[in-house]
Design a protein around this motif. Sequence first.
Motif, PDB file in Angstrom:
ATOM      1  N   TYR A   1      15.036  -5.841  42.200  1.00 19.55           N
ATOM      2  CA  TYR A   1      15.346  -7.113  42.861  1.00 19.55           C
ATOM      3  C   TYR A   1      14.495  -7.371  44.114  1.00 19.55           C
ATOM      4  CZ  TYR A   1      19.197  -5.934  39.824  1.00 19.55           C
ATOM      5  OH  TYR A   1      19.936  -5.503  38.750  1.00 19.55           O
ATOM      6  N   GLU A   2      13.478  -6.541  44.344  1.00 17.64           N
ATOM      7  CA  GLU A   2      12.569  -6.781  45.463  1.00 17.64           C
ATOM      8  C   GLU A   2      11.656  -7.956  45.117  1.00 17.64           C
ATOM      9  OE1 GLU A   2       9.320  -4.404  48.241  1.00 17.64           O
ATOM     10  OE2 GLU A   2      10.554  -3.283  46.821  1.00 17.64           O
ATOM     11  N   VAL A   3      11.442  -8.844  46.096  1.00 20.29           N
ATOM     12  CA  VAL A   3      10.563 -10.004  45.896  1.00 20.29           C
ATOM     13  C   VAL A   3       9.124  -9.564  46.147  1.00 20.29           C
ATOM     14  CG1 VAL A   3      10.008 -12.343  46.658  1.00 20.29           C
ATOM     15  CG2 VAL A   3      12.398 -11.595  46.569  1.00 20.29           C
ATOM     16  N   VAL A   4       8.250  -9.889  45.186  1.00 21.24           N
ATOM     17  CA  VAL A   4       6.844  -9.494  45.251  1.00 21.24           C
ATOM     18  C   VAL A   4       5.949 -10.693  44.934  1.00 21.24           C
ATOM     19  CG1 VAL A   4       7.274  -7.076  44.632  1.00 21.24           C
ATOM     20  CG2 VAL A   4       6.858  -8.766  42.827  1.00 21.24           C
ATOM     21  N   VAL A   5       4.668 -10.549  45.251  1.00 25.14           N
ATOM     22  CA  VAL A   5       3.652 -11.528  44.871  1.00 25.14           C
ATOM     23  C   VAL A   5       2.685 -10.824  43.932  1.00 25.14           C
ATOM     24  CG1 VAL A   5       1.752 -12.976  45.697  1.00 25.14           C
ATOM     25  CG2 VAL A   5       3.847 -12.788  47.045  1.00 25.14           C
ATOM     26  N   VAL A   6       2.329 -11.492  42.830  1.00 29.07           N
ATOM     27  CA  VAL A   6       1.380 -10.932  41.871  1.00 29.07           C
ATOM     28  C   VAL A   6      -0.036 -11.179  42.385  1.00 29.07           C
ATOM     29  CG1 VAL A   6       0.495 -11.040  39.500  1.00 29.07           C
ATOM     30  CG2 VAL A   6       2.948 -11.357  39.941  1.00 29.07           C
TER      31      VAL A   6
ATOM     32  N   ALA B   1      10.632 -11.350  41.145  1.00 23.75           N
ATOM     33  CA  ALA B   1      11.484 -10.219  41.524  1.00 23.75           C
ATOM     34  C   ALA B   1      11.339  -9.105  40.500  1.00 23.75           C
ATOM     35  CB  ALA B   1      12.942 -10.655  41.611  1.00 23.75           C
ATOM     36  N   ILE B   2      11.440  -7.873  40.972  1.00 22.76           N
ATOM     37  CA  ILE B   2      11.378  -6.691  40.115  1.00 22.76           C
ATOM     38  C   ILE B   2      12.681  -6.594  39.324  1.00 22.76           C
ATOM     39  CG2 ILE B   2      11.213  -4.166  40.057  1.00 22.76           C
ATOM     40  CD1 ILE B   2       8.643  -5.446  41.118  1.00 22.76           C
ATOM     41  N   MET B   3      12.558  -6.633  37.983  1.00 25.37           N
ATOM     42  CA  MET B   3      13.731  -6.564  37.116  1.00 25.37           C
ATOM     43  C   MET B   3      13.769  -5.292  36.283  1.00 25.37           C
ATOM     44  SD  MET B   3      15.184  -9.284  38.064  1.00 25.37           S
ATOM     45  CE  MET B   3      16.505  -9.504  36.895  1.00 25.37           C
ATOM     46  N   GLY B   4      12.669  -4.569  36.262  1.00 26.92           N
ATOM     47  CA  GLY B   4      12.593  -3.327  35.508  1.00 26.92           C
ATOM     48  C   GLY B   4      11.406  -2.516  35.978  1.00 26.92           C
ATOM     49  N   MET B   5      11.429  -1.204  35.695  1.00 29.84           N
ATOM     50  CA  MET B   5      10.312  -0.348  36.096  1.00 29.84           C
ATOM     51  C   MET B   5      10.235   0.860  35.188  1.00 29.84           C
ATOM     52  SD  MET B   5      11.848   1.202  39.662  1.00 29.84           S
ATOM     53  CE  MET B   5      12.385  -0.365  40.314  1.00 29.84           C
TER      54      MET B   5
ATOM     55  N   TRP C   1       3.113   3.547  37.995  1.00 29.60           N
ATOM     56  CA  TRP C   1       4.307   2.739  37.775  1.00 29.60           C
ATOM     57  C   TRP C   1       3.937   1.352  37.275  1.00 29.60           C
ATOM     58  CZ3 TRP C   1       9.350   4.174  37.979  1.00 29.60           C
ATOM     59  CH2 TRP C   1       9.612   5.454  38.496  1.00 29.60           C
ATOM     60  N   GLY C   2       4.759   0.822  36.367  1.00 27.03           N
ATOM     61  CA  GLY C   2       4.652  -0.550  35.896  1.00 27.03           C
ATOM     62  C   GLY C   2       5.995  -1.224  36.112  1.00 27.03           C
ATOM     63  N   TYR C   3       5.951  -2.539  36.290  1.00 34.11           N
ATOM     64  CA  TYR C   3       7.166  -3.282  36.638  1.00 34.11           C
ATOM     65  C   TYR C   3       7.320  -4.524  35.779  1.00 34.11           C
ATOM     66  CZ  TYR C   3       6.988  -0.351  40.758  1.00 34.11           C
ATOM     67  OH  TYR C   3       6.957   0.732  41.596  1.00 34.11           O
ATOM     68  N   ALA C   4       8.553  -4.849  35.451  1.00 36.90           N
ATOM     69  CA  ALA C   4       8.886  -6.121  34.822  1.00 36.90           C
ATOM     70  C   ALA C   4       9.192  -7.081  35.966  1.00 36.90           C
ATOM     71  CB  ALA C   4      10.096  -5.976  33.910  1.00 36.90           C
ATOM     72  N   VAL C   5       8.352  -8.092  36.113  1.00 33.08           N
ATOM     73  CA  VAL C   5       8.492  -9.045  37.216  1.00 33.08           C
ATOM     74  C   VAL C   5       8.901 -10.398  36.648  1.00 33.08           C
ATOM     75  CG1 VAL C   5       7.303 -10.202  39.122  1.00 33.08           C
ATOM     76  CG2 VAL C   5       6.732  -7.833  38.559  1.00 33.08           C
ATOM     77  N   SER C   6      10.063 -10.887  37.067  1.00 35.53           N
ATOM     78  CA  SER C   6      10.541 -12.204  36.653  1.00 35.53           C
ATOM     79  C   SER C   6      10.033 -13.224  37.662  1.00 35.53           C
ATOM     80  CB  SER C   6      12.066 -12.224  36.616  1.00 35.53           C
ATOM     81  OG  SER C   6      12.535 -13.517  36.270  1.00 35.53           O
ATOM     82  N   LEU C   7       9.175 -14.142  37.181  1.00 31.44           N
ATOM     83  CA  LEU C   7       8.579 -15.146  38.065  1.00 31.44           C
ATOM     84  C   LEU C   7       9.590 -16.244  38.386  1.00 31.44           C
ATOM     85  CD1 LEU C   7       5.079 -15.527  36.410  1.00 31.44           C
ATOM     86  CD2 LEU C   7       5.759 -14.012  38.275  1.00 31.44           C
ATOM     87  N   PHE C   8       9.656 -16.624  39.661  1.00 32.29           N
ATOM     88  CA  PHE C   8      10.607 -17.653  40.072  1.00 32.29           C
ATOM     89  C   PHE C   8      10.234 -19.021  39.504  1.00 32.29           C
ATOM     90  CE2 PHE C   8      11.188 -14.901  44.051  1.00 32.29           C
ATOM     91  CZ  PHE C   8      12.169 -14.155  43.445  1.00 32.29           C
TER      92      PHE C   8
ATOM     93  N   ASP D   1       4.766  -7.946  32.581  1.00 31.39           N
ATOM     94  CA  ASP D   1       4.535  -6.526  32.830  1.00 31.39           C
ATOM     95  C   ASP D   1       3.349  -6.420  33.793  1.00 31.39           C
ATOM     96  OD1 ASP D   1       4.466  -3.767  32.692  1.00 31.39           O
ATOM     97  OD2 ASP D   1       3.361  -3.743  30.804  1.00 31.39           O
ATOM     98  N   VAL D   2       3.596  -5.890  34.980  1.00 32.54           N
ATOM     99  CA  VAL D   2       2.560  -5.852  36.019  1.00 32.54           C
ATOM    100  C   VAL D   2       2.491  -4.441  36.600  1.00 32.54           C
ATOM    101  CG1 VAL D   2       1.771  -6.900  38.177  1.00 32.54           C
ATOM    102  CG2 VAL D   2       3.119  -8.260  36.573  1.00 32.54           C
ATOM    103  N   SER D   3       1.281  -3.939  36.788  1.00 30.70           N
ATOM    104  CA  SER D   3       1.134  -2.601  37.366  1.00 30.70           C
ATOM    105  C   SER D   3       1.356  -2.644  38.877  1.00 30.70           C
ATOM    106  CB  SER D   3      -0.231  -2.007  37.036  1.00 30.70           C
ATOM    107  OG  SER D   3      -1.240  -2.730  37.676  1.00 30.70           O
ATOM    108  N   GLU D   4       1.736  -1.507  39.416  1.00 34.93           N
ATOM    109  CA  GLU D   4       2.062  -1.401  40.829  1.00 34.93           C
ATOM    110  C   GLU D   4       0.926  -1.882  41.738  1.00 34.93           C
ATOM    111  OE1 GLU D   4       4.833   1.789  42.527  1.00 34.93           O
ATOM    112  OE2 GLU D   4       2.814   2.616  42.754  1.00 34.93           O
ATOM    113  N   SER D   5      -0.301  -1.582  41.348  1.00 39.26           N
ATOM    114  CA  SER D   5      -1.455  -1.948  42.178  1.00 39.26           C
ATOM    115  C   SER D   5      -1.697  -3.455  42.219  1.00 39.26           C
ATOM    116  CB  SER D   5      -2.715  -1.241  41.671  1.00 39.26           C
ATOM    117  OG  SER D   5      -3.013  -1.666  40.355  1.00 39.26           O
ATOM    118  N   GLN D   6      -1.018  -4.208  41.357  1.00 36.79           N
ATOM    119  CA  GLN D   6      -1.202  -5.653  41.309  1.00 36.79           C
ATOM    120  C   GLN D   6      -0.049  -6.419  41.962  1.00 36.79           C
ATOM    121  OE1 GLN D   6      -1.610  -5.400  37.044  1.00 36.79           O
ATOM    122  NE2 GLN D   6      -3.719  -6.113  37.180  1.00 36.79           N
ATOM    123  N   LEU D   7       0.748  -5.719  42.743  1.00 34.95           N
ATOM    124  CA  LEU D   7       1.890  -6.342  43.414  1.00 34.95           C
ATOM    125  C   LEU D   7       1.787  -6.180  44.920  1.00 34.95           C
ATOM    126  CD1 LEU D   7       4.742  -5.120  41.055  1.00 34.95           C
ATOM    127  CD2 LEU D   7       3.711  -7.394  41.135  1.00 34.95           C
TER     128      LEU D   7
END
Length: 99
Positions: free
Chosen positions: A11-16, A33-37, A46-53, A60-66
Motif C-alpha cells: 500500500y506504499e504510494v510510488v511513482v513508476v 500503490a504496491i499491491m503485491g511483491m 524484488w518485483g512489485y504489482a503496482v496498481s496505477l491510480f 509488474d514493475v521491478s524495484e529499480s523502476q520505482l
Amino acid sequence: MSSKSNQFQFYEVVVVEAGSDEGLRGISGEEGAIMGMSQDEETGCWGYAVSLFSTQETWDVSESQLIKTGRMKQRSDFYSGDSIRVIVDPESGEGSLKE
C-alpha cells in the motif's frame, strides 16, 4: 541466491520510472500503490504489482523502476472487507455460492 530486503511495503504510494524499459514508457511518471511483491529466487531482486491510480490497472514493475513518495495508503482504501462463502462439492470439485 542473494537475499536482500525489499525497499517498498504493501500500500506504499510510488511513482513508476521506466528508464530504458520500452514496455513501461507509457506509464512512466504515473503514481500507484504496491499491491503485491515477490523476490526472484535466482537474483534476489524484488518485483512489485503496482496498481496505477489513473487507470486502476496493475503492472509488474521491478524495484529499480520505482520511486518512493513518502506516502502510504491503507488496505481499506482498496478492499471493502466484503466476502462471499463458497460450498465445494466433494465429488465434482465444483464450487457454488452459499446462500
